[in-house]
Design an enzyme around this catalytic site. Structure first.
Site, PDB file in Angstrom:
ATOM      1  N   GLU A 182      21.204  50.078  11.709  1.00  0.00           N
ATOM      2  CA  GLU A 182      20.346  51.131  12.582  1.00  0.00           C
ATOM      3  C   GLU A 182      21.370  51.746  13.803  1.00  0.00           C
ATOM      4  O   GLU A 182      20.615  52.093  14.844  1.00  0.00           O
ATOM      5  CB  GLU A 182      19.138  50.520  13.206  1.00  0.00           C
ATOM      6  CG  GLU A 182      18.027  50.672  12.006  1.00  0.00           C
ATOM      7  CD  GLU A 182      16.734  50.451  12.642  1.00  0.00           C
ATOM      8  OE1 GLU A 182      16.435  50.145  13.754  1.00  0.00           O
ATOM      9  OE2 GLU A 182      15.804  50.326  11.669  1.00  0.00           O
ATOM     10  N   GLU A 233       6.029  52.453  18.550  1.00  0.00           N
ATOM     11  CA  GLU A 233       7.525  53.016  18.530  1.00  0.00           C
ATOM     12  C   GLU A 233       7.288  54.519  18.589  1.00  0.00           C
ATOM     13  O   GLU A 233       6.662  55.122  17.620  1.00  0.00           O
ATOM     14  CB  GLU A 233       8.279  52.605  17.225  1.00  0.00           C
ATOM     15  CG  GLU A 233       8.288  51.053  17.207  1.00  0.00           C
ATOM     16  CD  GLU A 233       9.148  50.557  16.021  1.00  0.00           C
ATOM     17  OE1 GLU A 233       9.544  51.355  15.394  1.00  0.00           O
ATOM     18  OE2 GLU A 233       8.754  49.399  15.577  1.00  0.00           O
ATOM     19  N   GLU A 254       5.722  46.236  10.929  1.00  0.00           N
ATOM     20  CA  GLU A 254       5.588  46.959   9.808  1.00  0.00           C
ATOM     21  C   GLU A 254       5.070  46.607   8.614  1.00  0.00           C
ATOM     22  O   GLU A 254       5.827  46.891   7.405  1.00  0.00           O
ATOM     23  CB  GLU A 254       6.706  48.340   9.837  1.00  0.00           C
ATOM     24  CG  GLU A 254       6.841  48.991  11.083  1.00  0.00           C
ATOM     25  CD  GLU A 254       7.711  49.981  10.852  1.00  0.00           C
ATOM     26  OE1 GLU A 254       8.798  50.102  10.097  1.00  0.00           O
ATOM     27  OE2 GLU A 254       7.377  51.157  11.766  1.00  0.00           O
ATOM     28  N   ARG A 282      16.006  43.721   5.473  1.00  0.00           N
ATOM     29  CA  ARG A 282      14.776  43.033   6.194  1.00  0.00           C
ATOM     30  C   ARG A 282      13.586  43.063   5.249  1.00  0.00           C
ATOM     31  O   ARG A 282      13.906  44.058   4.258  1.00  0.00           O
ATOM     32  CB  ARG A 282      14.419  43.554   7.647  1.00  0.00           C
ATOM     33  CG  ARG A 282      14.065  45.091   7.611  1.00  0.00           C
ATOM     34  CD  ARG A 282      13.674  45.566   8.892  1.00  0.00           C
ATOM     35  NE  ARG A 282      13.408  47.118   8.959  1.00  0.00           N
ATOM     36  CZ  ARG A 282      13.147  47.789  10.014  1.00  0.00           C
ATOM     37  NH1 ARG A 282      13.159  47.398  11.183  1.00  0.00           N
ATOM     38  NH2 ARG A 282      12.970  49.190   9.613  1.00  0.00           N
ATOM     39  N   TRP A 296      20.184  55.651   9.895  1.00  0.00           N
ATOM     40  CA  TRP A 296      20.725  54.307   9.345  1.00  0.00           C
ATOM     41  C   TRP A 296      22.209  54.651   8.913  1.00  0.00           C
ATOM     42  O   TRP A 296      22.413  55.812   8.905  1.00  0.00           O
ATOM     43  CB  TRP A 296      19.946  53.985   8.282  1.00  0.00           C
ATOM     44  CG  TRP A 296      18.659  53.349   8.396  1.00  0.00           C
ATOM     45  CD1 TRP A 296      17.875  53.327   9.668  1.00  0.00           C
ATOM     46  CD2 TRP A 296      17.955  52.241   7.547  1.00  0.00           C
ATOM     47  NE1 TRP A 296      16.829  52.419   9.593  1.00  0.00           N
ATOM     48  CE2 TRP A 296      16.541  51.695   8.534  1.00  0.00           C
ATOM     49  CE3 TRP A 296      18.052  51.661   6.492  1.00  0.00           C
ATOM     50  CZ2 TRP A 296      15.741  50.817   8.247  1.00  0.00           C
ATOM     51  CZ3 TRP A 296      17.227  50.940   5.956  1.00  0.00           C
ATOM     52  CH2 TRP A 296      15.978  50.571   6.855  1.00  0.00           C
TER      53      TRP A 296
HETATM   54  C1  GAL Z   1      10.724  51.453  12.369  1.00  0.00           C
HETATM   55  C2  GAL Z   1      10.940  49.853  12.715  1.00  0.00           C
HETATM   56  C3  GAL Z   1      11.839  49.532  13.589  1.00  0.00           C
HETATM   57  C4  GAL Z   1      13.262  50.603  13.469  1.00  0.00           C
HETATM   58  C5  GAL Z   1      12.972  51.927  13.305  1.00  0.00           C
HETATM   59  C6  GAL Z   1      14.000  52.846  13.205  1.00  0.00           C
HETATM   60  O1  GAL Z   1      10.146  51.606  11.136  1.00  0.00           O
HETATM   61  O2  GAL Z   1       9.822  49.302  13.011  1.00  0.00           O
HETATM   62  O3  GAL Z   1      12.202  48.268  13.678  1.00  0.00           O
HETATM   63  O4  GAL Z   1      13.649  50.128  12.207  1.00  0.00           O
HETATM   64  O5  GAL Z   1      11.982  52.247  12.505  1.00  0.00           O
HETATM   65  O6  GAL Z   1      14.572  52.837  11.898  1.00  0.00           O
END
Ligand code: GAL
Length: 686
Positions: free
Chosen positions: A366, A316, A151, A112, A324
């Site tokens: 993820e 978040e 992000e 991404r 990951w």
């Molecule tokens: C953040 C991101 C999420 C998800 C999360 C866990 O950086 O905005 O989409 O990827 O980390 O990796």
């Protein structure tokens, strides 16, 4: 007024991916969220293809069905633009939208954030999809706000596509007007780098030892920041046309090479942050040293976020293990840690907490990055803890809108942040001091703010801080020097460290006597300087009987002007006896020049000797492992006590207060369990 940061209550949300689950689960999921206390879901940030599966073919029904359900069930929605993940058809047909590495190799479909901000094709397609999203869904009752992209600058904050070079040339033409002034600004006479046509200029390219002209790199990072900002603005301008009055626009961060202050001023209503303190327990980040702050370090990030938006949201918030398939292994939060990290966010100014994510993905990179629920979706310990967090958030809801209180600040600016990244001399002193001052403040229970010297900062805003550190502002401008002088002249105490003021805004060294534009303010002259030699052993400074350990670098000082006074001298090496610390009376205040970098011990001595350590000692006595953060509203103070240790501890409250979790009056010894938190309301007038 926004639904989630209304200054009246704390709100809980979660991140949901309707496209990851059978539609038959949606209703039950939303109901379970509502039963938990979750009233907002963020959706759609990676779901471009759900609306435009092939070019120009728009299908709205999928999210319409989800939004119908949200409307029906009373769930509020933050809708996102999906531009962080361009569809496969798009990058296949228009490869010029892709980002590249420094050698020009394109980043292909499959991850991404593989696009670049400057591709005219990508900007057009992003404007189009944003308009489609906003015009079609914008009127929905359940939507309360919008998130732009996801992000910005995460994963990659360097861009080397052809469009970036085109944009760089335009950026430089606008900035410098002529090649002559660009050559001057970049010092291209050195190593025969002089440019004779704009077409000869590129974003940094592959060179021996990756050493590119540092002044060019500084401008290149400024370009990245400007590109990300204009990319966000492109979208926010469109959303504003279609969204309902009162709906907010935000984005989540925070990442490097981005002036988040300007971004927010130009395009957002407020900033949101993604907080993952569990990283501190990850295989690649865990630090053995017991003295390390670990997850407590996230308070530093939260303080940076607060400098952008004093009251902010967490888009978040950690609710499960990190992971990951290819990296980032960290454990499941222990019982209490989700609560602790949530309260850490609230303590620092977050009035909205949205957990990442409701269900853990069963597929993709993820699939080990856990959300609240595991793959089966069964009720679990984390869900139960989040229900309890919700009860706590209800109980302390009156803290919403309360402002974090700090008498000490660290000044920052983006020029120096970026210079410290690309210049090793600057980097070494900056890393040591930033870390040490923060740790010293944490361990002495001294709340601290970051303040960015932005163009829109009103100088009088600095006056509320008793002490400001500006550890190593190697780049100094006339404008910033003026603001510092005003602050000190009006009674402030400024502390600067070694290497201050030796560069101008291009990153070139100045030919003034050092510390350049700060010489008069600090009453200091620096005839000589050096790195601390590897064979020098421990270099020390004597500050009127207190020994400080010097770090990394030594500026050898002399007093300049009648109001300067030597407060400390080096006690080691050939410079033993040379001034290391000078205090200059300037107007009503004092400017201190400290000739080295700040160790944690030295920073602690500064906080103590300058009389700003432990400002709440009159109210509460705390063990070292606990953080205190205070939000103030009118005459009420809300004391957040956060125990980062797995063992229980105790504090002594000297002034009667109310434990907001229980509503009971408290005074004297209070037990704080391992990973425990407390919120105590104290009114010093009553
Ligand atoms: C953040 C991101 C999420 C998800 C999360 C866990 O950086 O905005 O989409 O990827 O980390 O990796």
């Amino acid at each position: 007024m926004s639904e989630i940061l209304d200054g009246k209550r704390l709100v809980m949300g979660t991140c949901y991916y309707p496209e990851h689950w059978p539609e038959s689960l949606w209703k039950e999921d939303l109901q379970r969220m509502l039963d938990t206390g979750i009233e907002v879901v963020r959706i759609a940030e990676f779901a471009w293809s759900k609306v435009e599966p092939t070019e120009g073919n728009y299908i709205y029904e999928f999210f319409d069905r989800f939004l119908d359900l949200a409307d029906e069930m009373g769930m509020k929605v933050i809708f996102c633009t999906p531009t962080a993940t361009p569809p496969a058809w798009l990058t296949e047909k228009y490869p010029e939208v892709l980002n590249a590495d420094i050698q020009g190799n394109l980043f292909r479909h499959g991850m991404r954030r593989h696009y670049n901000y400057n591709s005219p094709v990508y900007r057009k397609l992003c404007a189009q999809i944003t308009e489609k999203f906003a015009s079609h869904y914008g009127n929905r009752k359940c939507i309360i706000g919008w998130q732009i992209d996801n992000e910005l600058n995460c994963e990659k904050d360097l861009f080397y596509s052809e469009s970036d070079t085109e944009a760089f040339r335009k950026f430089l033409q606008k900035k410098y007007g002529t090649l002559e002034s660009l050559n001057e600004a970049w010092g291209t006479v050195f190593w025969n780098q002089t440019y004779t046509a704009w077409e000869e200029i590129y974003v940094p390219r592959y060179t021996y030892s990756n050493s590119v002209n540092p002044h060019q790199v500084l401008d290149y990072i400024r370009l990245i920041s400007e590109s990300a900002r204009s990319f966000a603005k492109l979208q926010s301008d469109i959303i504003r046309i279609y969204c309902k009055p009162g709906d907010f626009i935000t984005t989540n961060g925070m990442f490097d090479h981005l002036d988040n202050h300007k971004l927010t001023e130009e395009s957002l209503d407020f900033y949101t942050y993604d907080s993952y303190p569990d990283f501190a327990y990850g295989l690649d980040m865990y630090e053995e040293d017991e003295g390390e702050l670990r997850d407590r370090k996230w308070s530093r990030n939260l303080s940076e976020v607060r400098s952008v938006s004093p009251i902010f949201g967490i888009m978040e918030q950690q609710s499960g293990a990190c992971g990951w398939t290819t990296r980032l292994e960290a454990p499941t939060p222990r019982p209490g840690q989700i609560t602790l990290w949530t309260m850490q966010s609230i303590a620092h100014g977050a009035d909205y907490i949205s957990y990442f994510r409701w269900r853990t993905a069963t597929m993709g990179t993820e699939m080990y990055w856990h959300g609240i629920l595991d793959y089966s979706g069964r009720d679990n310990r984390r869900l139960r803890e989040i229900k309890q967090v919700h009860e706590k958030m209800q109980a302390i809801s009156e803290v919403a809108g309360g402002i974090y209180e700090a008498e000490v600040g660290i000044l920052k600016d983006y020029d120096n942040n970026w210079d410290a990244e690309i210049d090793n001399w600057h980097k070494r002193v900056d890393q040591v001091s930033q870390k040490s001052i923060y740790a010293a403040a944490q361990k002495t229970h001294t709340p601290l703010d970051y303040i960015y010297l932005t163009d829109s900062l009103k100088p009088e805003e600095l006056q509320k801080y008793k002490v400001l550190f500006y550890p190593h502002a190697t780049i100094m401008s006339e404008g910033r020097a003026k603001i510092l002088k005003e602050y000190v002249a009006n009674g402030g105490t400024l502390v600067v460290g070694c290497r201050s003021g030796y560069k101008d805004l291009t990153g070139k060294c100045v030919m003034y006597k050092l510390p350049g534009l700060l010489a008069e303010l600090t009453g200091t002259d620096i005839p000589e300087y050096s790195f601390i030699a590897p064979d020098a052993g421990t270099v020390t400074v004597d500050w009127e009987g207190t020994t400080l350990e010097a770090a990394v670098f030594t500026d050898l000082l002399e007093m300049a002007g009648e109001n300067a006074e030597v407060k400390g001298t080096y006690t080691s090496d050939y410079y033993a006896g040379t001034p290391a610390l000078i205090c200059n009376q300037y107007g009503e205040g004092q400017a201190w020049y400290y000739g080295t970098a700040f160790t944690e011990g030295a920073a602690k001595v500064f906080l103590e000797k300058l009389g700003v350590a432990e400002p709440y000692a009159r109210l509460v006595e705390l063990p070292a492992e606990c953080e205190i953060a205070v939000r103030k509203k009118g005459e009420d103070r809300y004391l957040f006590i956060l125990n980062y240790d797995k063992d229980s501890t105790a504090l002594a409250l000297h002034k009667e207060g109310i434990n907001l979790y229980t509503g009971e009056s408290v005074l004297g010894r209070i037990e704080v369990p391992g990973y425990g938190t407390l919120v105590i309301k104290v009114n010093e007038i009553s």
